[in-house]
Scaffold this motif. Structure first.
Motif, PDB file in Angstrom:
ATOM      1  N   ALA A  28       0.879  -0.928  -0.124  1.00 38.75           N
ATOM      2  CA  ALA A  28       0.046   0.086   0.084  1.00 38.75           C
ATOM      3  C   ALA A  28       0.705   1.268  -0.012  1.00 38.75           C
ATOM      4  O   ALA A  28       0.617   2.195  -0.573  1.00 38.75           O
ATOM      5  CB  ALA A  28      -1.003   0.081   1.245  1.00 38.75           C
ATOM      6  N   SER A  39      -6.221   1.344  -6.157  1.00 35.83           N
ATOM      7  CA  SER A  39      -7.446   0.722  -5.855  1.00 35.83           C
ATOM      8  C   SER A  39      -6.790  -0.412  -4.785  1.00 35.83           C
ATOM      9  O   SER A  39      -5.727  -1.023  -4.800  1.00 35.83           O
ATOM     10  CB  SER A  39      -8.285  -0.016  -7.105  1.00 35.83           C
ATOM     11  OG  SER A  39      -7.284  -0.849  -7.440  1.00 35.83           O
ATOM     12  N   ILE A  40      -7.985  -1.062  -4.044  1.00 34.15           N
ATOM     13  CA  ILE A  40      -7.783  -2.065  -3.384  1.00 34.15           C
ATOM     14  C   ILE A  40      -7.436  -3.216  -4.020  1.00 34.15           C
ATOM     15  O   ILE A  40      -6.313  -4.011  -3.693  1.00 34.15           O
ATOM     16  CB  ILE A  40      -8.911  -2.471  -2.623  1.00 34.15           C
ATOM     17  CG1 ILE A  40      -9.452  -1.482  -1.423  1.00 34.15           C
ATOM     18  CG2 ILE A  40      -8.815  -4.004  -2.012  1.00 34.15           C
ATOM     19  CD1 ILE A  40      -8.214  -1.461  -0.222  1.00 34.15           C
ATOM     20  N   ARG A  51      -8.360 -10.060  -2.204  1.00 34.64           N
ATOM     21  CA  ARG A  51      -8.968  -8.982  -1.545  1.00 34.64           C
ATOM     22  C   ARG A  51      -9.607  -9.519  -0.399  1.00 34.64           C
ATOM     23  O   ARG A  51      -9.843  -8.698   0.496  1.00 34.64           O
ATOM     24  CB  ARG A  51     -10.206  -8.760  -2.511  1.00 34.64           C
ATOM     25  CG  ARG A  51      -9.964  -7.762  -3.845  1.00 34.64           C
ATOM     26  CD  ARG A  51     -11.151  -7.750  -4.866  1.00 34.64           C
ATOM     27  NE  ARG A  51     -12.176  -7.089  -4.104  1.00 34.64           N
ATOM     28  CZ  ARG A  51     -12.653  -5.973  -3.982  1.00 34.64           C
ATOM     29  NH1 ARG A  51     -11.836  -5.091  -4.369  1.00 34.64           N
ATOM     30  NH2 ARG A  51     -13.606  -5.659  -3.431  1.00 34.64           N
ATOM     31  N   TYR A  55      -8.742  -7.484   3.134  1.00 32.30           N
ATOM     32  CA  TYR A  55     -10.142  -7.100   3.776  1.00 32.30           C
ATOM     33  C   TYR A  55     -10.139  -7.812   5.174  1.00 32.30           C
ATOM     34  O   TYR A  55     -10.629  -7.048   6.230  1.00 32.30           O
ATOM     35  CB  TYR A  55     -11.241  -7.063   3.175  1.00 32.30           C
ATOM     36  CG  TYR A  55     -11.556  -6.289   2.131  1.00 32.30           C
ATOM     37  CD1 TYR A  55     -11.678  -4.761   2.502  1.00 32.30           C
ATOM     38  CD2 TYR A  55     -11.865  -6.463   0.900  1.00 32.30           C
ATOM     39  CE1 TYR A  55     -11.744  -3.772   1.571  1.00 32.30           C
ATOM     40  CE2 TYR A  55     -12.265  -5.557  -0.129  1.00 32.30           C
ATOM     41  CZ  TYR A  55     -12.274  -4.151   0.440  1.00 32.30           C
ATOM     42  OH  TYR A  55     -12.417  -3.046  -0.564  1.00 32.30           O
ATOM     43  N   ARG A  61     -10.716   0.558   2.696  1.00 30.51           N
ATOM     44  CA  ARG A  61      -9.652   1.608   2.005  1.00 30.51           C
ATOM     45  C   ARG A  61      -9.113   2.427   2.920  1.00 30.51           C
ATOM     46  O   ARG A  61      -8.069   2.642   3.082  1.00 30.51           O
ATOM     47  CB  ARG A  61     -10.023   1.926   0.662  1.00 30.51           C
ATOM     48  CG  ARG A  61      -8.713   2.450   0.001  1.00 30.51           C
ATOM     49  CD  ARG A  61      -9.045   3.056  -1.602  1.00 30.51           C
ATOM     50  NE  ARG A  61      -7.854   3.570  -2.109  1.00 30.51           N
ATOM     51  CZ  ARG A  61      -7.458   4.884  -2.013  1.00 30.51           C
ATOM     52  NH1 ARG A  61      -8.114   5.554  -1.122  1.00 30.51           N
ATOM     53  NH2 ARG A  61      -6.560   5.311  -2.585  1.00 30.51           N
ATOM     54  N   THR A 117      -8.517  10.830   1.599  1.00 26.42           N
ATOM     55  CA  THR A 117      -9.235   9.688   2.220  1.00 26.42           C
ATOM     56  C   THR A 117      -9.533   9.944   3.431  1.00 26.42           C
ATOM     57  O   THR A 117     -10.525   9.432   4.113  1.00 26.42           O
ATOM     58  CB  THR A 117      -8.309   8.473   2.067  1.00 26.42           C
ATOM     59  OG1 THR A 117      -7.748   8.277   0.588  1.00 26.42           O
ATOM     60  CG2 THR A 117      -9.073   7.418   2.524  1.00 26.42           C
TER      61      THR A 117
END
Length: 205
Positions: A28, A39-40, A51, A55, A61, A117
């Motif tokens: 990240a 993006s994720i 993913r 998560y 995010r 964000t």
């Protein structure tokens, strides 16, 4: 499966989880430093996880961006706490700006990602230590007659961080070369901080 086998499996799962979390944070950081809108899916791919796994560690995010910012600010605090802020306050300010920019530029567009964000309160909390350091320096500069004393210190510190973040955004947008940013920040701040009627010091000393 015996209790020993279960314990071994549990330890292995926890170790795997720690490695995955670290890989996600590293990925990240790299992705957001290049692209604040990463993006994720892009981050998960860069981390070598799915993913669902991502998560499992970071539920949104925004949570992930916040964790990256927290780690970046820890690195920044370690570096900035080593900066020599003694002696002439103007020289000390130049050194602080140079060191702050080195850290800011290292993380590239992460600054932009964080501003897009995270809620304002989280950004303020992340900057508490840098703000306190800058406030102490500016207060000393005012006491020694090197910086203006007709504006609130809190406002002047806000302008310092605003100028730094603006420089980061300008570099990301291709409007400024990264190597020119420290001088631009210093010129902006010394122009603002110099007492009315005083001669503005050269931003590079």
């Amino acid at each position: 499966m015996t209790s020993t086998d279960e314990a071994t499996t549990g330890r292995q799962q926890r170790a795997d989880a720690r490695r995955n979390a670290a890989a996600i944070l590293d990925a990240a950081t790299r992705c957001l430093a290049r692209d604040p809108d990463a993006s994720i899916n892009e981050i998960a791919k860069a981390a070598g996880v799915g993913r669902v796994t991502l998560y499992g560690h970071f539920d949104t995010r925004a949570t992930l961006v916040g964790a990256v910012v927290d780690r970046a600010m820890q690195d920044a605090e370690a570096a900035l706490s080593a900066v020599d802020l003694s002696g002439d306050p103007v020289d000390a300010l130049r050194r602080l700006i140079d060191a702050t920019w080195t850290i800011t530029n290292r993380y590239g567009a992460l600054v932009v990602a964080a501003e897009r964000t995270l809620p304002g309160g989280e950004m303020e909390a992340a900057h508490e230590a840098p703000r306190a350091r800058a406030e102490r320096l500016l207060e000393r500069g005012r006491a020694e007659g090197r910086f203006r004393d007709d504006l609130p210190v809190s406002w002047l510190v806000t302008m310092l961080h605003t100028a730094t973040h603006a420089a980061s955004a300008a570099v990301y947008a291709g409007e400024m070369a990264a190597e020119d940013a420290p001088r631009a920040i210093a010129a902006t701040m010394l122009g603002l901080l110099t007492p009315p009627g005083g001669v503005v010091p050269d931003p590079r000393g």
